[in-house]
Design an enzyme around this catalytic site. Structure first.
Site, PDB file in Angstrom:
ATOM      1  N   LYS A  33      41.430  40.993  50.650  1.00 44.60           N
ATOM      2  CA  LYS A  33      42.342  42.330  50.391  1.00 44.60           C
ATOM      3  C   LYS A  33      41.038  43.057  49.689  1.00 44.60           C
ATOM      4  O   LYS A  33      40.124  42.503  49.092  1.00 44.60           O
ATOM      5  CB  LYS A  33      43.499  42.101  49.549  1.00 44.60           C
ATOM      6  CG  LYS A  33      42.652  41.441  48.151  1.00 44.60           C
ATOM      7  CD  LYS A  33      44.218  41.417  47.137  1.00 44.60           C
ATOM      8  CE  LYS A  33      44.024  40.787  45.905  1.00 44.60           C
ATOM      9  NZ  LYS A  33      43.505  41.636  44.901  1.00 44.60           N
TER      10      LYS A  33
ATOM     11  N   HIS B  55      31.548  29.543  48.348  1.00 46.52           N
ATOM     12  CA  HIS B  55      30.633  30.428  48.965  1.00 46.52           C
ATOM     13  C   HIS B  55      29.135  30.232  48.283  1.00 46.52           C
ATOM     14  O   HIS B  55      28.111  30.265  49.143  1.00 46.52           O
ATOM     15  CB  HIS B  55      30.934  31.914  48.684  1.00 46.52           C
ATOM     16  CG  HIS B  55      31.726  32.732  50.038  1.00 46.52           C
ATOM     17  ND1 HIS B  55      33.144  32.433  50.055  1.00 46.52           N
ATOM     18  CD2 HIS B  55      31.328  33.415  50.980  1.00 46.52           C
ATOM     19  CE1 HIS B  55      33.360  32.991  51.235  1.00 46.52           C
ATOM     20  NE2 HIS B  55      32.488  33.588  51.601  1.00 46.52           N
TER      21      HIS B  55
END
Lengths: 190, 278
Positions: A104, A39
């Protein structure tokens, strides 16, 4: 329980709007993987006006760092990692057309707001169910940042990858709804 | 004195790394099955069903049950009558190196600032103590970051007392929500010093899931904390439910008259631990 909804990226705004917090989904098609280090590099490319290793529009990113594949395996165990670590980077990707993320745990307020604004969805896979989830991954190919090892960007082809919509494009939040329903009095003195 | 070859330790550690990643210990497996049976949320039940399905596949096919095969944490008890032919630390690290490579486990250890992966999951975290006798007991508890990152340590004021401890534990679990992959096991270390409380909280996680502290007062605190944590309604993976924790284990140690250190080490449902005696 209701039947799962089948989705295949790229997703349109209309497809995203059909998904609501609590819906079970089965994803078939392409998922791109990226974690913290990838990222960081994607954002650097964007800031420098450079091309990304994959087209974001309509796509889904799965937050995963798999174990190495054993001989004969497509991929090793491949369960979701904690999404919150990617919050700092996600708003920018949503602005550029990313339609959903899979991981999650909870997202930040900023990410939830951006999901409403840009029509996107956040889904959770069952953390720790990594050997089971790997069975739905039929093909895996590293498309960028091979030097990052488990954190490299992969293009996965999945069939009936199981996930649950946690946050929809309307502010619906499965975590808040679920906890509200099962919380008993007296756990915390308010 | 008993001579023990470090190569024997290396081999044992290598095997422990693999079995810990593939085979869930029976105490954890049965705690998760019992949780599935009593979970009231239909979605929570389904999640637990997936978790059970997953660890059964992992065990049968020798696959890592979770992709986060963790940082390798060891508690080693060395008998006073043992004589080693080399470095215990190096023997363990070599075992980790071999295990993570040969077992196709994820290498998840990096330089803290440069974030460069060390490539072989070393160095391991090794806690060593000496015991009577001529045996070496090695316990491995590989720890994933999802739950480790939700762990906390706080120096409470003695005036905050037991109520302060309860509040800190319950609020920390609430804040963690679905991040640490519930249902979790909660290790709480109370007392000692700053670092001692942290080690106590990790050691507490090595007890069989749901076991009680031998001290009745501490056991009562464990039971109360477990009830309060489950009352939060976080449930499996945070989707809401009646089972948030499988157990709360508390360990205590005397502390300074002016201190009340409390550490909370959270463990995910993939509660991997194995041990061997050499």
């Amino acid at each position: 329980m209701t039947e799962p909804i089948k989705i295949t990226p790229p997703l349109t705004d209309a497809q995203v709007e059909k998904l609501r917090a609590g819906d079970k989904v089965l994803i078939t098609g392409v998922l791109y993987t990226a974690r913290d280090a990838a990222h960081k590099r994607l954002i650097e490319l964007i800031e420098n006006g450079k091309e990304l290793p994959f087209e974001l529009k309509g796509q889904l990113i799965y937050y995963v760092g798999p174990t190495p594949a054993k001989p004969g395996q497509v991929i090793g165990s491949a369960g979701p990692t904690t999404s919150g670590r990617m919050d700092a980077y996600t708003v920018k990707l949503l602005e550029l057309g990313l339609k959903g993320t899979v991981g999650k745990g909870a997202r930040s307020k900023e990410v939830l707001e951006a999901m409403k604004k840009h029509k996107a969805v956040y889904m959770a896979a069952v953390g720790g169910a990594a050997a089971l989830i790997a069975r739905s991954i039929k093909k895996a190919e590293i498309i960028a940042y091979e030097d990052l090892g488990p954190e490299a960007v992969r293009r996965l082809e999945v069939v009936d990858f199981p996930a649950i919509v946690v946050n929809d494009a309307f502010g619906g939040d499965l975590f808040a709804q679920g906890v509200e329903k099962y919380r008993r009095a007296g756990c915390i003195e308010d | 004195m008993r001579q023990v070859a470090t190569t024997k330790i290396t081999k044992a550690v290598r095997d422990l790394c693999l079995s810990a990643a593939y085979d869930l210990e029976p105490d954890v497996a049965s705690a998760i099955r019992a949780a599935r049976d009593r979970e009231e949320s239909p979605l929570g039940k389904e999640v637990l069903e997936q978790i059970i399905n997953n660890f059964e596949i992992a065990g049968k096919e020798s696959l890592p049950m979770c992709q986060d095969t963790g940082i390798s944490v060891f508690f080693v008890e060395v008998g006073r009558e043992v004589m080693l032919d080399g470095s215990l630390e190096e023997a363990i690290n070599e075992g980790v190196r071999q295990g993570y490579k040969e077992g196709y486990l994820r290498k998840s250890v990096c330089h803290p600032l440069k974030r460069l992966n060390t490539g072989d999951n070393t160095p391991a975290i090794i806690h060593t103590t000496f015991i009577e006798g001529d045996k070496i007991k090695i316990k491995i508890a590989p720890k994933g970051a999802g739950s480790e990152n939700m762990s906390k340590l706080k120096m409470l004021k003695p005036a905050e007392g037991i109520e302060g401890i309860k509040k800190f534990v319950v609020e920390s679990i609430k804040e963690a929500g679905g991040n640490p992959c519930p249902p979790i096991v909660v290790g709480v270390g109370i007392g000692g010093s700053f670092e001692k409380s942290a080690i106590l909280s990790k050691k507490a996680l090595l007890r069989p899931v749901g076991s009680k502290n031998e001290d009745n007062d501490v056991a009562a605190l464990e039971a109360e904390l477990l009830d309060k944590v489950n009352a939060l309604g976080i449930g499996p993976m945070g989707f809401g439910g009646t089972v948030t924790a499988l157990g709360v284990h508390v360990e205590i140690y005397p502390c300074h008259i002016a201190s009340l250190p409390v550490a909370i080490n959270i463990q995910c449902h993939a509660d991997r631990h194995k041990e061997i005696t050499i």
